[in-house]
Design an enzyme around this catalytic site. Structure first.
Site, PDB file in Angstrom:
ATOM      1  N   HIS A 287      97.784 -30.090 -43.412  1.00  0.00           N
ATOM      2  CA  HIS A 287      97.043 -31.350 -43.300  1.00  0.00           C
ATOM      3  C   HIS A 287      97.740 -32.504 -44.012  1.00  0.00           C
ATOM      4  O   HIS A 287      97.089 -33.462 -44.431  1.00  0.00           O
ATOM      5  CB  HIS A 287      95.608 -31.200 -43.819  1.00  0.00           C
ATOM      6  CG  HIS A 287      94.762 -30.292 -42.975  1.00  0.00           C
ATOM      7  ND1 HIS A 287      94.367 -30.613 -41.700  1.00  0.00           N
ATOM      8  CD2 HIS A 287      94.265 -29.060 -43.239  1.00  0.00           C
ATOM      9  CE1 HIS A 287      93.645 -29.628 -41.207  1.00  0.00           C
ATOM     10  NE2 HIS A 287      93.576 -28.665 -42.112  1.00  0.00           N
TER      11      HIS A 287
ATOM     12  N   ASP B 124     102.786 -31.257 -41.042  1.00  0.00           N
ATOM     13  CA  ASP B 124     102.189 -30.911 -39.752  1.00  0.00           C
ATOM     14  C   ASP B 124     103.094 -31.309 -38.588  1.00  0.00           C
ATOM     15  O   ASP B 124     103.147 -30.613 -37.563  1.00  0.00           O
ATOM     16  CB  ASP B 124     100.832 -31.597 -39.609  1.00  0.00           C
ATOM     17  CG  ASP B 124      99.770 -30.949 -40.484  1.00  0.00           C
ATOM     18  OD1 ASP B 124     100.125 -30.033 -41.262  1.00  0.00           O
ATOM     19  OD2 ASP B 124      98.592 -31.344 -40.393  1.00  0.00           O
TER      20      ASP B 124
ATOM     21  N   ASP C 246     102.472 -37.027 -36.479  1.00  0.00           N
ATOM     22  CA  ASP C 246     101.167 -36.592 -36.963  1.00  0.00           C
ATOM     23  C   ASP C 246     100.639 -37.653 -37.908  1.00  0.00           C
ATOM     24  O   ASP C 246     101.415 -38.261 -38.679  1.00  0.00           O
ATOM     25  CB  ASP C 246     101.256 -35.249 -37.685  1.00  0.00           C
ATOM     26  CG  ASP C 246      99.885 -34.726 -38.077  1.00  0.00           C
ATOM     27  OD1 ASP C 246      99.228 -34.119 -37.214  1.00  0.00           O
ATOM     28  OD2 ASP C 246      99.478 -34.930 -39.236  1.00  0.00           O
TER      29      ASP C 246
END
Length: 613
Positions: free
Chosen positions: A194, A199, A53
């Site tokens: 976030h 994530d 991510d």
């Protein structure tokens, strides 16, 4: 290196970066050797995934930059390692991005730049399948970063959990496929916030939950996983039943068309897995997709091991000439260099070596390669190059220019008698047989003379001719030595503690067997030899098989780990053969690829040693 990772290697003890700033390196226990990308296969529990991510300064890879990378390496439901680092984007982080991610300009002020982070991440993910939630976004930024840093993108297989969720979960159950919604729906242990590593951990939980749903749908392999997350033509998907009865064993498969014609022949260590992949999104070659559309049946030949499958594939392609195969369709499509059968022989390039030829050099893949070897021989042996028929007694021909230059003894006008000419021919025969490498030494002396005179272009041509001739001789002598043995039994260890066994007779594959771990291999060897094909050698340098088949067997036997169980005669190479020129050939190949002139006097960095081992 500003990251924490745990594949067992920490390249630099410098402080690591976490979500809040510098911290001590975090290293989890090392794991066993990671498999290469080529080995990623069945089942899914053996595939290594790297779930990644990114946090960025915006949504466009072309104009924005990465601010954080988080990744988790998993296999078989277990976490093997984690990678996390903040990244200095080299620009100000917009306020709305700070509000969304919590990453401030102060946090990335002394973080590493992408130029130092990217190689470390690529090494962490090497050989794995890349997973991301909305993979187009994350992979797009990684590819753009590679392009800016002039780092090759490794092109890993990619799985997108957004697309996967849309294929697996009905809209009534999952109206939204945002990571936060899926994490709550599927009971993820980590709540996304976030931040890259958090994530990525949440995506791991989502991926494993989707795997549980996919298992009930019959998805158990990487190809099937890619198939489930990508669109596949319904006509192709419906043909998947053609692979239902194939065994999970090595062998050869044959796709047949509506008139029972063979469309394509292939080989695999796992027939069921390989054939099934033709009906998934993993297969995207237009030519093969056209073949699959025509196929109505798949036949197979189960084999003892991969070598037998490879040989049988070559033979079946040669027999059936399937239109969708590109290789092995012309096993006899090679060239040989021989001496013509006449009073004053000359070198000739032929497709099939004649019976009883005193010297037969090859095989060459084409006439161009054979011509290079011919020119090398003609540089040092004054053998005639004309095609004129010369009378044995009282020849009355006219000398050519080569005779005037001293490159031919001029037997056409009687200046060179048959006995003297035969001595020149004997030098070629001795070279091919491996009894003398005097001609190679002469070529090398000529090469060094050209280089010493500063004639580097001519020296490069001489070097390439010498290397090509030596390689052809080495290949001919190695293949000939194998083909000369009436029977050879060879064993190679498999990957599970057993033995792959093969009988070779006169350079032809005759039988194969497999002794599994814990089984005494010698009774298996005796039964294999007793049932092996009877081989009656014919004339020629390779008397029982095509050059392609004998070459395949030789490569298999010469691999490290092979064991000679028995041989009907000693297997040896001539002491004066071309094998001792392999160091020269290796150096010549390097010089040719880098355009280094032989023994170039200036600059010193370009000097090249042309020694013989």
């Amino acid at each position: 290196m500003p990251l924490f990772l745990d594949d067992g290697v920490v390249p630099d003890p410098a402080p690591t970066w976490s979500a809040t700033g510098p911290r001590d390196p975090v290293v989890t226990p090392a794991v066993g050797g990671q498999r290469s990308f080529d080995e990623l296969g069945e089942p899914l529990r053996e595939v290594t995934f790297v779930v990644v991510d990114l946090e960025t300064t915006g949504g466009s890879p072309a104009t924005e930059a990465i601010t954080e990378i988080g990744a988790v390496k998993v296999r078989g439901g277990q976490v093997l390692g984690e990678f996390a680092t903040l990244v200095d984007p080299g620009r100000t982080i917009p306020p709305q991005i700070t509000m969304l991610t919590g990453i401030t300009n102060a946090m990335v002020y002394d973080a590493p730049r992408i130029s130092s982070v990217l190689p470390a991440f690529l090494e962490f993910a090497r050989g794995s399948v890349l997973v991301a939630h909305n993979a187009r976004f994350d992979v797009g930024f990684l590819r753009a970063a590679c392009a800016r840093q002039q780092v090759p993108w490794p092109g890993p297989a990619v799985v997108d959990t957004v697309r996967l969720a849309r294929k697996v979960l009905p809209r009534a159950e999952a109206p939204s496929v945002r990571l936060s919604a899926l994490a709550a729906l599927l009971g993820a242990r980590t709540r996304p916030d976030h931040r890259a590593l958090t994530d990525a951990r949440a995506t791991v939980d989502v991926l494993h939950a989707l795997f549980e749903r996919l298992g009930s749908l019959g998805v158990h392999s990487l190809a099937e996983l890619q198939d489930a997350s990508r669109d596949v033509a319904p006509q192709r998907r419906r043909k998947r039943w053609l692979a239902d009865r194939l065994p999970a064993a090595p062998g050869v498969y044959l796709f047949r068309g509506p008139r029972e014609e063979v469309l394509y022949v292939g080989t695999s260590r796992n027939l069921a897995q390989r054939v099934r992949s033709y009906f998934t999104a993993a297969e995207n070659r237009p030519r093969i997709n056209q073949m699959v559309a025509l196929a109505e049946r798949v036949d197979h030949v189960e084999c003892a091991h991969a070598l037998e499958a490879h040989i049988r594939e070559q033979r079946l392609i040669a027999v059936h000439q399937p239109p969708y195969n590109r290789r092995s369709r012309r096993p006899g499509g090679v060239c040989w260099v021989t001496l013509t059968d006449e009073a004053f022989p000359r070198l000739s390039i032929v497709r099939q070596p004649p019976r009883g030829s005193p010297a037969c050099l090859g095989p060459f893949p084409n006439r161009v390669a054979a011509q290079v070897a011919v020119e090398a021989l003609q540089d040092v042996v004054p053998i005639r190059q004309c095609t004129t028929r010369i009378r044995r007694h009282s020849p009355d021909g006219t000398p050519c220019v080569l005779a005037e230059l001293g490159r031919c003894g001029s037997p056409c006008d009687g200046r060179q008698d048959e006995l003297s000419y035969a001595r020149e021919v004997a030098r070629i025969v001795e070279l091919v047989d491996g009894r003398s490498d005097q001609l190679l030494q002469l070529l090398r002396t000529r090469l060094l003379g050209l280089s010493a005179d500063g004639r580097f272009d001519q020296a490069a041509v001489a070097r390439d001719r010498l290397s090509a001739l030596a390689a052809a001789l080495d290949r001919r002598q190695r293949l000939g030595a194998l083909a000369a043995i009436r029977e050879l039994v060879v064993a190679r260890p498999d990957e599970r503690g057993g033995w792959e066994l093969t009988v070779v007779r006169h350079g032809r594959f005759a039988a194969a067997a497999h002794a599994r771990r814990g089984v005494d291999p010698m009774p298996v060897v005796e039964a294999m030899v007793a049932s092996a094909e009877t081989v009656h050698p014919g004339p020629g340098p390779l008397p029982a098989a095509s050059a392609e088949e004998t070459s395949t067997l030789l490569r298999w036997i010469e691999r490290p780990g092979s064991r000679l169980v028995r041989a009907s005669a000693p297997w040896s190479s001539p002491a004066a053969g071309a094998g001792r020129w392999r160091p020269f050939m290796k150096v010549a190949d390097i010089a040719r690829s880098t355009r280094i002139a032989p023994q170039h006097p200036d600059p010193p960095a370009r000097r090249l040693s042309l020694t013989v081992g």
